[in-house]
Design an enzyme around this catalytic site. Structure first.
Site, PDB file in Angstrom:
ATOM      1  N   GLU A  63     -77.711  26.880  55.225  1.00 27.47           N
ATOM      2  CA  GLU A  63     -77.992  25.568  55.778  1.00 27.47           C
ATOM      3  C   GLU A  63     -76.830  24.952  56.224  1.00 27.47           C
ATOM      4  O   GLU A  63     -75.921  24.481  55.576  1.00 27.47           O
ATOM      5  CB  GLU A  63     -78.883  24.872  54.853  1.00 27.47           C
ATOM      6  N   TYR A  68     -80.140  20.130  62.802  1.00 27.38           N
ATOM      7  CA  TYR A  68     -80.579  20.840  61.693  1.00 27.38           C
ATOM      8  C   TYR A  68     -80.454  22.425  61.992  1.00 27.38           C
ATOM      9  O   TYR A  68     -80.962  22.716  62.798  1.00 27.38           O
ATOM     10  CB  TYR A  68     -81.784  20.489  60.870  1.00 27.38           C
TER      11      TYR A  68
END
Lengths: 379, 290
Positions: free
Chosen positions: A189, A101
């Site tokens: 993101e 992530y």
């Protein structure tokens, strides 16, 4: 403003972040052509502003171009959490070795962009943050100097051991920061950032949220807005420069100021009613804004009574009164209206309203109690 | 007395010739604020309302008039730069009214502002008013305020007016009302105001008006518990707001578990802050605790 995955991908591609090839389609034929170009098994992904796309059946595998057309035909037009799917993203179903992530968010606490990276990617990052916060490394970036090379490297070392992969990830960290700043994002993101069995590092899925305050001077970003991804009444309100959110109740609310608008909704609930909306007509008022507000609220068939709660400061209460009078002349308002106004030019406002046989109250509690009763009587 | 402003406050208006700036400058003058200069680049040499000199730069305005505060009404795209200009000129109190400034602009301005050791209030705020010293810096209507001993700090604009109005009508005056603003990045926060009110000998009680989103109210509650001995009364707007939706203020975003009204009210209660369920309850709660 939320961007679709395919739009976020385009912004990341523009700064050079490596990704699997892929393209967006709005018809099954287009999806088939993209699948043929990519070759092999592909993934068809619904492009809507809703989480849980996979669970809702909006993400499917297709082994060949004709299957891609079939799956796209099923997904296009389907409804996910109330939103109709108008586009699908077609990407290869690539083999993946690891998932991480990488996120960059404008943080209120430190007042600067903060990088968050974790080698526990591909799953719900909020769950990782809640259960194992030590698995997420945070790094605030000084916005005046930007991301330093050693910071990018440090973030990359959190994810990988292999130095070639570390260098590739560090470059992606710098590129993502560039995309964040140059697009006025409040969130950017990559989830997941993946490695392939042959060692490449690529962004598999992307999410970008643009700071709404940037749109005023960035028409190039404004065109990315997808009106069809919004509640129609909310899109109409935005075009009329009103801050509006539709709710499930039957008391329509027109208020000046976000804090007072929320306090008004709370008071409606306190007196046993249910607000039909949040609506802030903003600071500087004009009769036209009031007309637009009434149009949007009366379009909701659930609304049984409407409350105006105006505390004049910059907002002139006579402007609001003129707007109410003009609106009721332009179109028929079938539900009762309760008006509370006080502050700037209130004497004039009351005179305007009384001229057409309307009354204005000066007390907020009294007005809310009255409108709740009227809504209940009409329900 | 008052916090942040007093009888020695000498104010500059950045953007004095604009639509909002000129309207509110007239109101500030009318109220009795010592408005000593205006700044609009390119309009230096003019006078506003026949008495306030206009300068091209804040530096020149400060050097010429000895101003020690500035209020900003310039448009969103230039407002972040205006804050930096005022800080660079060494203005110790900067109040930014402008709404809609890109968050990245404020993120870049803040390290500079903090480096200069100056106080910024806002942006996206109504400013402050101290009725006892007739100092109004911003847009809070003067006629709803009255001198007294209650300090008020709020994230909202018109909701602040609503609560102040209840106080004034009940005969409870205010020492200072401060609107700190609803943006994600602001200069002065609840804690700064709570500490200043605690130290102000002429403030007897404090009213805190918060709203959903972020953790500023929870931090304020922790500060009240640890440091504030004066009675505190609190309100949280947005108890009926749906989760994850933005309600006008960029600040009013509920994300995850940090930022809901319930969480904030619980933090207030745990800190001994008296809760107002409705804006009108401010009167009863203050009478109970004063």
């Amino acid at each position: 403003m939320n961007l679709h995955e395919y739009q976020a991908r385009a912004l990341l591609k523009a700064v050079g972040i490596p990704m699997f090839e892929g393209d967006v389609a709005s018809t099954p034929t287009e999806a088939e052509a993209i699948a043929r170009r990519i070759g092999g098994t592909v993934v068809i992904k619904a492009q809507v502003h809703a989480g849980g796309r996979g669970k809702a059946g909006g993400v499917k595998l297709a082994r060949n171009p004709s299957e891609a057309a079939d799956e796209a035909a099923k997904i296009l037009g389907m409804t996910i959490k109330g939103l109709t799917v108008h586009r699908v993203l077609v990407v290869p179903a690539a083999e993946i070795a690891t998932e991480s992530y990488v996120g960059l968010i404008m943080d209120r606490e430190t007042q600067r962009p903060v990088y968050m990276v974790s080698s526990a990617g591909g799953v719900d990052i909020e769950e990782v943050a809640a259960k194992t916060p030590e698995k997420i490394v945070r790094l605030p970036v000084d916005p005046t100097s930007g991301l330093f090379p050693h910071q990018a490297l440090r973030l990359a070392f959190v994810l990988y051991r292999d130095f070639a992969q570390v260098k590739a990830a560090a470059k992606i960290m710098e590129q993502l920061y560039e995309a964040f700043v140059s697009n006025g994002a409040s969130l950017a993101e990559i989830n997941p950032l993946v490695t392939t069995p042959d060692g490449r590092v690529l962004a598999l899925d992307a999410k970008i949220v643009i700071d709404d305050n940037e749109l005023f001077w960035r028409p190039d970003l404004g065109v990315l807005r997808d009106d069809s991804a919004e509640e129609p009444s909310e899109a109409a309100a935005r075009r009329a420069n009103l801050s509006f959110i539709k709710l499930d109740g039957n008391v329509g609310c027109v208020v000046n100021g976000a804090g007072l608008a929320m306090a008004t909704m709370d008071l409606v609930k306190y007196y046993g009613g249910e607000p039909a909306n949040f609506l802030d007509i903003g600071g500087s008022s004009s009769p036209e804004k009031v007309i637009n507000a009434l149009k949007i609220i009366t379009a909701d068939p659930h609304v049984k009574a409407i409350l105006f709660n105006i505390f004049g400061g910059i907002t002139r209460t006579d402007d609001v009164a003129n707007g109410i009078v003009a609106a009721t002349r332009q179109f028929k308002v079938d539900v009762p209206i309760v008006i509370r106004l006080t502050g700037t030019n209130e004497v004039e406002a009351i005179r305007i309203l009384e001229g057409v046989g309307m009354r204005a109250l000066s007390d907020m509690d009294q007005a809310v109690q009255q409108v709740v009763q009227l809504a209940r009587a009409a329900a | 007395m008052s916090i942040f402003v007093d009888r020695s406050t000498r104010l500059i208006v950045q953007g004095i010739t604009g639509r909002e700036g000129s309207f509110h400058s007239r109101q500030m003058l009318e109220y009795g604020t010592a408005l000593v200069a205006g700044v609009t680049p390119g309009k230096g040499g003019q006078t506003f309302e026949g008495k306030v000199p206009v300068f091209n730069t804040v530096e020149e305005a400060v050097r010429t008039t000895g101003a020690n505060a500035s209020v900003i009404y310039v448009p969103p795209m230039a407002a972040g730069a205006a804050v930096v200009e005022a800080a660079d000129a060494g203005v110790p109190l900067i109040v930014c009214i402008t709404e809609g400034i890109p968050v990245m602009h404020m993120s870049r301005a803040m390290p500079f502002v903090r480096g200069r050791g100056v106080r910024l209030i806002g942006p996206n705020c109504p400013g402050l008013i101290a009725p006892g010293v007739r100092a109004k810096v911003g847009i809070i209507p003067g006629n709803i305020c009255t001198p007294g001993r209650v300090g008020m700090v709020s994230r909202s604009g018109t909701l602040t007016y609503e609560v102040v109005n209840h106080l004034t009508r009940a005969g409870i005056g205010q020492s200072t009302c401060v609107g700190i603003g609803g943006d994600p990045i602001i200069g002065t926060n609840f804690i700064d105001c709570l500490r200043a009110f605690q130290e102000d000998p002429e403030t007897d009680a404090i009213v805190v008006i918060g709203e959903i989103g972020g953790t500023d109210e929870q931090n304020a509650a922790a500060c009240v518990k640890a440091e504030i001995t004066k009675p505190v009364v609190g309100f949280i707007a947005g108890q009926t707001a749906p989760k994850g939706r933005r309600m006008g203020h960029a600040g009013a975003i509920i994300s995850g578990s940090s930022g809901t009204a319930e969480e904030k009210l619980a933090a207030f209660e745990a800190a001994g802050i008296a809760i107002m369920r409705r804006p009108v309850d401010v009167v009863e709660q203050l009478r109970k605790h004063l």
